[in-house]
Design a protein around this motif. Structure first.
Motif, PDB file in Angstrom:
ATOM      1  N   CYS A 104       0.852  -1.244  -0.123  1.00 56.91           N
ATOM      2  CA  CYS A 104      -0.041  -0.043  -0.165  1.00 56.91           C
ATOM      3  C   CYS A 104       1.004   1.301   0.215  1.00 56.91           C
ATOM      4  O   CYS A 104       1.862   1.249   0.647  1.00 56.91           O
ATOM      5  N   PRO A 105       0.400   2.347  -0.812  1.00 53.73           N
ATOM      6  CA  PRO A 105       1.031   3.592  -0.746  1.00 53.73           C
ATOM      7  C   PRO A 105       0.880   4.448   0.591  1.00 53.73           C
ATOM      8  O   PRO A 105       0.114   3.811   1.252  1.00 53.73           O
ATOM      9  N   ALA A 106       1.468   5.576   0.688  1.00 54.82           N
ATOM     10  CA  ALA A 106       1.163   6.280   1.889  1.00 54.82           C
ATOM     11  C   ALA A 106      -0.228   6.887   1.895  1.00 54.82           C
ATOM     12  O   ALA A 106      -0.898   7.245   0.775  1.00 54.82           O
ATOM     13  N   SER A 107      -1.018   6.904   2.899  1.00 47.32           N
ATOM     14  CA  SER A 107      -2.257   7.276   3.130  1.00 47.32           C
ATOM     15  C   SER A 107      -2.450   8.787   2.889  1.00 47.32           C
ATOM     16  O   SER A 107      -3.219   9.436   2.195  1.00 47.32           O
ATOM     17  N   ASP A 108      -1.383   9.413   3.375  1.00 48.30           N
ATOM     18  CA  ASP A 108      -1.290  10.938   3.012  1.00 48.30           C
ATOM     19  C   ASP A 108       0.085  11.509   2.877  1.00 48.30           C
ATOM     20  O   ASP A 108       1.045  11.322   3.705  1.00 48.30           O
ATOM     21  N   THR A 109       0.370  12.383   1.851  1.00 52.85           N
ATOM     22  CA  THR A 109       1.837  12.697   1.648  1.00 52.85           C
ATOM     23  C   THR A 109       1.705  14.120   1.615  1.00 52.85           C
ATOM     24  O   THR A 109       2.754  15.066   1.234  1.00 52.85           O
ATOM     25  N   SER A 110       0.787  15.043   2.081  1.00 54.88           N
ATOM     26  CA  SER A 110       0.632  16.340   2.103  1.00 54.88           C
ATOM     27  C   SER A 110       1.609  17.207   3.204  1.00 54.88           C
ATOM     28  O   SER A 110       1.584  18.163   2.992  1.00 54.88           O
ATOM     29  N   SER A 111       1.727  16.355   4.184  1.00 55.34           N
ATOM     30  CA  SER A 111       2.553  17.037   5.144  1.00 55.34           C
ATOM     31  C   SER A 111       3.987  17.400   4.859  1.00 55.34           C
ATOM     32  O   SER A 111       4.597  16.360   4.437  1.00 55.34           O
ATOM     33  N   PRO A 112       4.508  18.425   5.207  1.00 58.37           N
ATOM     34  CA  PRO A 112       5.890  18.699   4.950  1.00 58.37           C
ATOM     35  C   PRO A 112       6.809  17.942   5.804  1.00 58.37           C
ATOM     36  O   PRO A 112       8.132  17.738   5.610  1.00 58.37           O
ATOM     37  N   ARG A 113       6.137  17.599   6.911  1.00 58.33           N
ATOM     38  CA  ARG A 113       7.304  16.766   7.979  1.00 58.33           C
ATOM     39  C   ARG A 113       7.451  15.172   7.413  1.00 58.33           C
ATOM     40  O   ARG A 113       8.631  14.392   7.792  1.00 58.33           O
ATOM     41  N   GLY A 114       6.497  14.452   6.669  1.00 60.79           N
ATOM     42  CA  GLY A 114       6.799  13.266   6.250  1.00 60.79           C
ATOM     43  C   GLY A 114       5.315  12.501   5.772  1.00 60.79           C
ATOM     44  O   GLY A 114       4.361  13.058   5.493  1.00 60.79           O
ATOM     45  N   LEU A 115       5.564  11.110   5.650  1.00 61.19           N
ATOM     46  CA  LEU A 115       4.420  10.448   5.162  1.00 61.19           C
ATOM     47  C   LEU A 115       3.566   9.727   6.221  1.00 61.19           C
ATOM     48  O   LEU A 115       4.156   9.262   7.274  1.00 61.19           O
ATOM     49  N   LEU A 116       2.365   9.709   6.057  1.00 54.55           N
ATOM     50  CA  LEU A 116       1.406   9.120   7.072  1.00 54.55           C
ATOM     51  C   LEU A 116       0.786   7.694   6.287  1.00 54.55           C
ATOM     52  O   LEU A 116       0.404   7.801   5.297  1.00 54.55           O
ATOM     53  N   PHE A 117       0.911   6.723   6.899  1.00 54.69           N
ATOM     54  CA  PHE A 117       0.410   5.382   6.532  1.00 54.69           C
ATOM     55  C   PHE A 117      -0.717   5.046   7.563  1.00 54.69           C
ATOM     56  O   PHE A 117      -0.438   4.891   8.946  1.00 54.69           O
ATOM     57  N   GLN A 118      -2.054   4.444   7.224  1.00 53.01           N
ATOM     58  CA  GLN A 118      -3.075   4.214   8.411  1.00 53.01           C
ATOM     59  C   GLN A 118      -3.978   3.259   7.553  1.00 53.01           C
ATOM     60  O   GLN A 118      -4.777   3.790   6.603  1.00 53.01           O
ATOM     61  N   TYR A 119      -3.836   2.036   7.798  1.00 54.94           N
ATOM     62  CA  TYR A 119      -4.487   0.940   7.406  1.00 54.94           C
ATOM     63  C   TYR A 119      -4.958  -0.058   8.411  1.00 54.94           C
ATOM     64  O   TYR A 119      -4.417   0.117   9.505  1.00 54.94           O
ATOM     65  N   GLY A 120      -6.035  -0.694   8.151  1.00 56.19           N
ATOM     66  CA  GLY A 120      -6.495  -2.050   8.922  1.00 56.19           C
ATOM     67  C   GLY A 120      -5.150  -2.879   9.100  1.00 56.19           C
ATOM     68  O   GLY A 120      -4.223  -2.959   8.286  1.00 56.19           O
ATOM     69  N   LEU A 121      -5.283  -3.422  10.482  1.00 49.45           N
ATOM     70  CA  LEU A 121      -4.141  -4.383  10.693  1.00 49.45           C
ATOM     71  C   LEU A 121      -3.780  -5.545  10.119  1.00 49.45           C
ATOM     72  O   LEU A 121      -3.057  -5.974   9.821  1.00 49.45           O
ATOM     73  N   GLN A 122      -4.852  -5.973   8.841  1.00 46.45           N
ATOM     74  CA  GLN A 122      -4.676  -7.028   7.990  1.00 46.45           C
ATOM     75  C   GLN A 122      -4.770  -6.685   6.536  1.00 46.45           C
ATOM     76  O   GLN A 122      -4.923  -7.352   5.707  1.00 46.45           O
ATOM     77  N   ASP A 123      -4.762  -5.071   6.388  1.00 49.71           N
ATOM     78  CA  ASP A 123      -4.553  -4.724   5.154  1.00 49.71           C
ATOM     79  C   ASP A 123      -3.163  -4.562   4.610  1.00 49.71           C
ATOM     80  O   ASP A 123      -2.326  -5.095   5.080  1.00 49.71           O
ATOM     81  N   CYS A 124      -3.163  -4.436   3.282  1.00 47.75           N
ATOM     82  CA  CYS A 124      -1.618  -4.221   2.482  1.00 47.75           C
ATOM     83  C   CYS A 124      -0.860  -5.488   2.674  1.00 47.75           C
ATOM     84  O   CYS A 124       0.383  -5.419   2.734  1.00 47.75           O
ATOM     85  N   GLY A 125      -1.579  -6.752   2.546  1.00 37.81           N
ATOM     86  CA  GLY A 125      -0.716  -7.953   2.546  1.00 37.81           C
ATOM     87  C   GLY A 125      -0.089  -8.230   4.008  1.00 37.81           C
ATOM     88  O   GLY A 125       0.894  -9.208   4.018  1.00 37.81           O
ATOM     89  N   ALA A 126      -0.765  -7.767   5.147  1.00 32.22           N
ATOM     90  CA  ALA A 126      -0.281  -7.930   6.395  1.00 32.22           C
ATOM     91  C   ALA A 126      -0.453  -9.644   6.778  1.00 32.22           C
ATOM     92  O   ALA A 126      -1.234 -10.196   6.223  1.00 32.22           O
ATOM     93  N   ALA A 127       0.200  -9.923   7.609  1.00 33.05           N
ATOM     94  CA  ALA A 127       0.231 -11.361   8.132  1.00 33.05           C
ATOM     95  C   ALA A 127      -0.433 -11.436   9.652  1.00 33.05           C
ATOM     96  O   ALA A 127      -0.145 -10.448  10.353  1.00 33.05           O
ATOM     97  N   ARG A 128      -1.090 -12.435   9.910  1.00 33.30           N
ATOM     98  CA  ARG A 128      -1.720 -12.495  11.170  1.00 33.30           C
ATOM     99  C   ARG A 128      -1.126 -14.111  11.992  1.00 33.30           C
ATOM    100  O   ARG A 128      -1.315 -14.943  11.282  1.00 33.30           O
ATOM    101  N   LEU A 129      -0.591 -14.142  13.011  1.00 36.98           N
ATOM    102  CA  LEU A 129      -0.091 -15.153  13.775  1.00 36.98           C
ATOM    103  C   LEU A 129      -0.630 -15.278  14.816  1.00 36.98           C
ATOM    104  O   LEU A 129      -0.501 -14.396  15.939  1.00 36.98           O
ATOM    105  N   SER A 130      -1.322 -16.777  15.195  1.00 35.41           N
ATOM    106  CA  SER A 130      -1.965 -16.808  16.655  1.00 35.41           C
ATOM    107  C   SER A 130      -1.169 -17.708  17.406  1.00 35.41           C
ATOM    108  O   SER A 130      -0.897 -18.891  16.891  1.00 35.41           O
ATOM    109  N   THR A 131      -1.140 -17.506  18.610  1.00 35.14           N
ATOM    110  CA  THR A 131      -0.540 -18.506  19.516  1.00 35.14           C
ATOM    111  C   THR A 131      -1.495 -18.857  20.467  1.00 35.14           C
ATOM    112  O   THR A 131      -2.485 -17.950  20.683  1.00 35.14           O
ATOM    113  N   ASP A 132      -1.365 -19.533  21.603  1.00 33.55           N
ATOM    114  CA  ASP A 132      -2.347 -19.563  22.765  1.00 33.55           C
ATOM    115  C   ASP A 132      -2.183 -18.533  23.793  1.00 33.55           C
ATOM    116  O   ASP A 132      -2.868 -18.454  24.557  1.00 33.55           O
TER     117      ASP A 132
END
Length: 367
Positions: A58-86
């Protein structure tokens, strides 16, 4: 034509997760309810364009800030992985600094983990605005059912003894589509119909197709007869703290273009004899399942490539599990009854014969 389908995925509503602290300068992130938020300062980019930095695919959600880039996505978006243990649930993704010299920046990918204690992660089924694209025309119809012992039909009841094998079959009907292959990315068992209201849960499949229940039981995938069908067996179990509870199984299934070779779409069983993971569709490439012991990530997903999978969440149940002790007691009682019945009949016959002879003697005596 191109089909665009809405995807229902497993999402997590949880307290703020734990983070790692060893991050490169200029990179910060936070784990919240449902979302992962990442901030990358302009200094971290080292003069490279904003397009050189991505969160997973996924690309940056917001690139308008002169300070830097912001990414804000769901925990399982953008090809994320989920690993569960007990004990805990980990959501992982990578902050990727381009694909090489052409991007203007070369730096190792930064792994970002959000870790949640299991008892503080209420699971819920949530529709997230993610889309999948597949070539073809028509609807995809997903299903999952409990099958009979010979796999020829749906099982008429869902009553099992503890330790018995539950035959599960996931399938997709995809008219007018190119050849598709179906996978089960995740399966979670709960003692309630609602995943969100469940007091506890048990992970059967996680990490994009790793059948982790097979590490302690006889659960495994079965050889395919059809790419659009996936069969697997799960050894019947019970929640120790909820002895009489029924069990519901919630699974996320996806269809995938088999021409793609990717670590995220796979079916891996654990072989207890060799203590190793086995890849269902290509056993000679079982090394692709080695990531089941850690976090499985896509090997070559690029920003220019479309999402080529569509997923759906299916619930199976209720399944009722009887303990072996209960079954053995019942069977023992049945055997006792079978043995006692002829003995009782014989005894009653002797009593009847004795009374008959006694009556005859009295009649003769009176005469």
């Amino acid at each position: 034509m191109m089909l665009v389908a809405s995807v229902t995925v497993l999402a997590v509503a949880a307290v703020v997760g734990q983070l790692q602290t060893d991050l490169p300068p200029g990179i910060t992130y936070s784990c919240g309810n449902h979302t992962l938020t990442v901030f990358a300062s302009r200094e971290a980019l080292a003069g490279a364009p904003a397009s050189a930095l991505r969160l997973g695919n996924c690309p940056a959600s917001d690139t308008s800030s002169p300070r830097g880039l912001l990414f804000q996505y769901g925990l399982q978006d953008c090809g994320a992985a989920r690993l569960s243990t007990d004990k805990e649930v980990t959501f992982s993704n990578y902050l990727k600094f381009g694909d090489g010299p052409a991007s203007g920046i070369m730096r190792p990918d930064v792994r970002l983990d959000c870790v949640y204690p299991v008892n503080e992660v209420p699971m819920s089924l949530t529709t997230i605005p993610t889309t999948g694209v597949l070539a073809g025309d028509g609807n995809l119809i997903f299903s999952m059912m409990i099958m009979t012992d010979d796999w020829t039909a749906e099982r008429p009841n869902s009553l099992f003894f503890l330790g018995a094998l539950i035959n599960l079959e996931a399938s997709v009907l995809a008219p007018y589509h190119q050849a598709l292959r179906l996978y089960v990315q995740e399966c979670i068992a709960t003692p309630t119909s609602s995943l969100a209201m469940s007091p506890e849960n048990y992970t059967i499949i996680t990490n994009h197709g790793c059948l982790v229940d097979g590490k302690t039981g006889n659960s495994k995938y079965l050889p395919r007869q059809n790419g659009a069908v996936l069969q697997f067996v799960v050894q019947a179990f019970k929640f120790l703290s909820l002895e009489d509870a029924e069990i519901f199984i919630h699974c996320k299934v996806v269809v995938w273009d088999p021409s793609w070779d990717d670590l995220v779409h796979k079916a891996c069983s654990f072989d207890q004899q060799t203590q190793s993971w086995q890849l269902l569709d290509a056993p000679l490439q079982s090394s692709l399942c080695d990531c089941c012991n850690s976090i499985c990530q896509s090997r070559h997903k690029r920003a220019t490539e479309p999402e080529t999978s569509v997923g759906h969440v299916i619930k199976v149940g209720p399944v009722r599990i009887l303990s072996k002790q209960h079954g053995s007691t019942t069977l023992g009682n049945q055997r006792v009854m079978l043995l006692a019945t002829p003995l009782l009949a014989c005894f009653l016959g002797i009593v009847f014969l004795f009374l008959y002879k006694w009556k005859i003697r009295n009649v003769h005596h009176n005469c």
